[in-house]
Enzyme design. Structure first.
Site, PDB file in Angstrom:
ATOM      1  N   CYS A  45       0.814  -1.213   0.000  1.00 18.13           N
ATOM      2  CA  CYS A  45       0.000   0.000   0.000  1.00 18.13           C
ATOM      3  C   CYS A  45       0.850   1.267   0.000  1.00 18.13           C
ATOM      4  CB  CYS A  45      -0.905   0.011   1.232  1.00 18.13           C
ATOM      5  SG  CYS A  45      -0.005   0.011   2.810  1.00 18.13           S
ATOM      6  N   LYS A  46       2.162   1.140   0.134  1.00 17.24           N
ATOM      7  CA  LYS A  46       3.002   2.328   0.287  1.00 17.24           C
ATOM      8  C   LYS A  46       3.014   3.182  -0.979  1.00 17.24           C
ATOM      9  CE  LYS A  46       6.282   0.931   3.881  1.00 17.24           C
ATOM     10  NZ  LYS A  46       6.122   2.050   4.807  1.00 17.24           N
ATOM     11  N   ASP A  59       9.746  -0.782  13.307  1.00 20.03           N
ATOM     12  CA  ASP A  59      10.410   0.513  13.133  1.00 20.03           C
ATOM     13  C   ASP A  59      11.188   0.920  14.380  1.00 20.03           C
ATOM     14  OD1 ASP A  59       9.600   0.917  10.514  1.00 20.03           O
ATOM     15  OD2 ASP A  59       7.714   1.838  11.094  1.00 20.03           O
ATOM     16  N   GLY A 105      -6.573   3.390  20.971  1.00 15.52           N
ATOM     17  CA  GLY A 105      -6.449   3.437  19.526  1.00 15.52           C
ATOM     18  C   GLY A 105      -7.673   4.047  18.890  1.00 15.52           C
TER      19      GLY A 105
END
EC number: 2.7.9.3
Length: 392
Positions: free
Chosen positions: A31-32, A110, A162
């Site tokens: 999806c990037k 990350d 969230g």
């Protein structure tokens, strides 16, 4: 983490044709937005980024932000830094529980690329497809949430909140946050000539999950059935799923032990894209040269049979929750690779020396004919665990 039984929708009172991956047209971190487009979109955010930093703390503490794996923000008090990242993906496997684990591992990766091993808090971001029936939603989404929660707990952290919204596609992601002292993270900008490049997970996950779906599409399966068997595909798919769900936490800890100079995680831009991005960040005038590509068994042959439509041999094939690409001193790299296989880290996993750091102009490339390292599946020798919550 043990291998799981294949997800059976009927065990959850769903139609046997249910496939989670049909609730998104893109897969995983495919999806990037392309890197060059992304950089242009973010230019306005970058303009005042470092000016604000200089007004705040000058050059006393390191800061990292736009365009990198995480942001590192010096806090006003105590010599501490906030290290934070956010990420989300679309379904790439049909097992909802494993998809939740993969989404969580992808977010945490990350932080791990910065050598951070402790996460203080996670938020979960969910897009619930409005194309799911009520039954599908009520059966599938709790499994995804449980998988995300279990992976967070394995990482020593917890999910405290969230956001959940309706969306045409299923979207899975989150935010990972920690507060660190300077010695708890490794800035990704210190590679020097003579370092070597180490990769901690094999490539080819996107190929494996794609060809697994082709088992149900005769016209696509017929293109590759001469180079791969159905058993090969099933093993590659299971191996890809287990690798994507595996945390990069052990590798992050060993980055400190073996004096890593820089690292990034391999996701949607492929190994070459992420290597190029990392090379651009280096303080020294260096370039990265990749000689070896560790690939899930048979997936290189599949990619070639498809005319390299996946970009695997060119380093542009997206990965989801891929391994860390680490710049290590040459004398430390072999010891890193030996240590990460140790049983004291659970099942033990491979890492590979795939290239070198040389004097250059902050670029990265793969040599014309890289050596393909066929990575045999570990799942073939592991026990199978039942899917949680399934009815018999």
């Amino acid at each position: 983490m043990s291998v799981r039984e294949s997800f059976n929708p009927e065990s959850y009172e769903l139609d046997k044709s249910f496939r989670l991956t049909r609730f998104a047209e893109l897969k995983g971190t495919g999806c990037k937005v392309p890197q060059d487009v992304l950089q242009k979109l973010l230019e306005s955010l970058q303009e005042n980024h470092f000016q604000e930093d200089e007004q705040f703390l000058g050059a006393v503490m390191p800061r990292l932000g736009i365009g990198m794996d995480t942001c590192v923000i010096p806090l006003r008090h105590g010599g501490l830094s906030l290290v934070q990242t956010t990420d989300y993906i679309y379904p790439i496997v049909d097992d909802p529980y494993m998809m939740g684990r993969i989404a969580c591992a992808n977010v945490l990766s990350d932080l791990y690329a910065m050598g951070v091993t402790e996460c203080d808090n996670m938020l979960m971001l969910l897009g619930v497809s409005n194309k799911l029936t009520d039954r599908e939603r009520d059966k599938v989404m709790p499994l995804i949430i449980q998988g995300f929660k279990d992976a967070a707990e394995e990482a020593g952290t917890s999910v405290t909140g969230g956001q959940t919204v309706l969306n045409p596609w299923v979207v899975l992601g989150g935010v990972a946050t920690t507060v660190c002292q300077p010695n708890e993270f490794i800035m990704p900008d210190n590679a020097v000539p003579g370092d070597v490049l180490v990769l901690t997970k094999p490539l080819g996950t996107q190929v494996a999950v794609a060809v697994h779906q082709w088992l149900d599409i005769p016209e696509k399966w017929n293109k590759i059935k001469l180079v791969v068997t159905q058993e090969d595909v099933e093993l590659a798919y299971q191996e890809a799923m287990m690798n994507m769900a595996r945390l990069n936490r052990t590798a992050a800890g060993l980055m400190h032990t073996f004096n890593a100079h820089a690292a990034t995680d391999i996701t949607g831009f492929g190994i070459l894209g992420h290597a190029q991005n990392l090379a651009k960040q280096q303080r020294n005038e260096v370039s990265f040269v990749i000689h070896n590509l560790p690939v899930l068994a048979k997936m290189a042959a599949v990619s070639k049979a498809c005319g390299n439509m996946f970009g695997l041999m060119h380093g542009s094939c997206p990965e989801t929750s891929g391994g860390l690409l680490i710049c290590l001193p040459r004398e430390q790299a072999a010891r890193f690779c030996a240590e990460i296989k140790s049983p004291k880290y659970g099942e033990g996993h491979q890492a590979w020396i795939i290239g070198i750091v040389e004097k250059g102009n902050r670029t990265a490339r793969i040599i014309d004919k890289p050596r393909i390292i066929e990575v045999a599946p570990q799942v073939a020798s592991q026990n199978v665990n039942p899917t949680p919550g399934a009815t018999s």
